[in-house]
Design a protein around this motif. Structure first.
Motif, PDB file in Angstrom:
ATOM      1  N   ASN A  68      41.623  14.761  19.666  1.00 23.08           N
ATOM      2  CA  ASN A  68      42.483  13.682  19.188  1.00 23.08           C
ATOM      3  C   ASN A  68      42.448  13.569  17.663  1.00 23.08           C
ATOM      4  O   ASN A  68      42.750  12.533  17.107  1.00 23.08           O
ATOM      5  CB  ASN A  68      42.120  12.350  19.852  1.00 23.08           C
ATOM      6  CG  ASN A  68      40.640  12.098  19.772  1.00 23.08           C
ATOM      7  OD1 ASN A  68      39.953  12.798  19.032  1.00 23.08           O
ATOM      8  ND2 ASN A  68      40.152  11.125  20.520  1.00 23.08           N
ATOM      9  N   VAL A  69      42.046  14.671  16.963  1.00 24.13           N
ATOM     10  CA  VAL A  69      42.088  14.670  15.499  1.00 24.13           C
ATOM     11  C   VAL A  69      43.504  15.071  15.058  1.00 24.13           C
ATOM     12  O   VAL A  69      44.222  15.727  15.813  1.00 24.13           O
ATOM     13  CB  VAL A  69      41.063  15.669  14.883  1.00 24.13           C
ATOM     14  CG1 VAL A  69      39.651  15.231  15.183  1.00 24.13           C
ATOM     15  CG2 VAL A  69      41.321  17.083  15.340  1.00 24.13           C
ATOM     16  N   PRO A  70      43.916  14.715  13.812  1.00 24.24           N
ATOM     17  CA  PRO A  70      45.224  15.194  13.337  1.00 24.24           C
ATOM     18  C   PRO A  70      45.176  16.711  13.140  1.00 24.24           C
ATOM     19  O   PRO A  70      44.116  17.262  12.853  1.00 24.24           O
ATOM     20  CB  PRO A  70      45.401  14.481  11.984  1.00 24.24           C
ATOM     21  CG  PRO A  70      44.218  13.601  11.798  1.00 24.24           C
ATOM     22  CD  PRO A  70      43.210  13.872  12.853  1.00 24.24           C
ATOM     23  N   ASN A  71      46.257  17.413  13.294  1.00 26.33           N
ATOM     24  CA  ASN A  71      46.350  18.877  13.159  1.00 26.33           C
ATOM     25  C   ASN A  71      45.257  19.626  13.935  1.00 26.33           C
ATOM     26  O   ASN A  71      44.526  20.425  13.365  1.00 26.33           O
ATOM     27  CB  ASN A  71      46.268  19.301  11.683  1.00 26.33           C
ATOM     28  CG  ASN A  71      47.296  18.581  10.860  1.00 26.33           C
ATOM     29  OD1 ASN A  71      48.422  18.386  11.307  1.00 26.33           O
ATOM     30  ND2 ASN A  71      46.892  18.149   9.672  1.00 26.33           N
TER      31      ASN A  71
END
Ligand SMILES: NC(=O)c1ccc[n+]([C@@H]2O[C@H](COP(=O)([O-])OP(=O)(O)OC[C@H]3O[C@@H](n4cnc5c(N)ncnc54)[C@H](OP(=O)(O)O)[C@@H]3O)[C@@H](O)[C@H]2O)c1
Length: 262
Positions: A94-97
């Motif tokens: 669920n981290v960005p990129n």
């Protein structure tokens, strides 16, 4: 596959995952004693492991997270080799990129491991697969199995006609065993079998399974993909025909309810 002499003990990390499950299936069937690491031994998503042929005698599960040094030491204790397959993969992040973190993590981990091996008594071989497809043994879907499943499930109107390198999960598992067993194996191996344009893949799926609901149009993409498994093939690696991969995968999706035949 030929049986190993005696009972050689090896560890496989991320035992319940897509690729690791096949690695374990092949190892236990050959007579290896396998220590498999899972984060939660009681989770039903790992239950398929205990049902593998020879698992009752040859497979032992250990609870270990990749950041749990003590847990990993207990799992690798007494082992002559480790198949380090576990990795957090993007679909669950669920981290960005997430793709970028994933690629960075894999690249750093591989180069650190190869560097460490230069000054230690360990021999380290890496096998780098392209997109892995084929029948899952585990009851849950992993990121790359969604690649085929999404095309079959329908709901995509238009698709970029990208070229994608793919390889069968069983061929990757066999490559890992080969790299472990062949004394001459060394360094890094690319493991891939076919480069498919999305439109060609859809046409192949359509010819085998005309009743699914496929993308109707494709946007042209000119980029090319060049990857070669020549080094692995020189070690004796062979790969399956693409139809076998697709047919076995679809059969498994239908049996396990990921796809409905109706
Ligand atoms: N599939 C592909 O297309 C592809 C292509 C190239 C390379 N690879 C590599 O092949 C390997 C296996 O991938 P896969 O497709 O089999 O993925 P997968 O089914 O998602 O398996 C990943 C495994 O890693 C475990 N894991 C994740 N984070 C962990 C952590 N912090 N500690 C301990 N275990 C952890 C997972 O355990 P949980 O079940 O507990 O989450 C799972 O068993 C990975 O190293 C991946 O980078 C895969």
């Amino acid at each position: 596959m030929t049986e190993v002499e005696g009972k050689q003990r090896v560890c496989v990390t991320g035992a319940g995952g897509y690729l690791a499950s096949w690695v374990i299936k092949f190892l236990v069937s050959k007579g290896y004693m396998v220590h498999g690491t899972v984060r939660d031994p009681g989770d039903m998503k790992n239950a398929h492991l205990t049902k593998l042929e020879n698992a009752s005698e040859n497979l032992q599960l250990f609870k270990a997270d990749l950041l749990d040094y003590e847990g990993l030491c207990a799992a690798t204790d007494g082992c002559t080799g480790v198949f380090h397959v576990a990795c957090p993969v993007p679909a669950r992040s669920n981290v960005p990129n997430p793709e970028e973190y994933y690629c960075l993590g894999k690249t750093v981990a591989e180069s650190e491991a190869l560097e460490y091996a230069k000054s230690s008594e360990f021999s380290n071989i890496t096998v780098c697969p392209s997109i892995i497809i084929g029948p899952p043994l585990q009851p849950t879907m992993n990121a790359s199995s969604l690649f085929l499943l999404t095309l079959l499930k329908g709901g995509i109107e238009s698709l970029e006609n990208k070229a994608r390198p793919v390889v069968d999960v069983r061929d990757v598992a066999e490559a890992l065993l080969l790299a472990y067993e062949k004394p001459e194996a060394k360094g890094r191996y690319i493991c891939t079998s076919y480069v498919l344009r999305m439109q060609d893949l859809v046409n192949k799926l359509k010819s085998l399974y005309p009743n699914y609901n496929y993308p109707k149009s494709f946007t042209a993409i000119e980029e090319d993909v060049k990857m070669s498994s020549e080094k692995l093939q020189n070690l004796g690696w062979k790969y399956r025909p693409l139809d076998e991969t697709i047919v076995d995968a679809v059969k498994r999706y239908e049996e396990s309810g990921f796809l409905s035949k109706d």
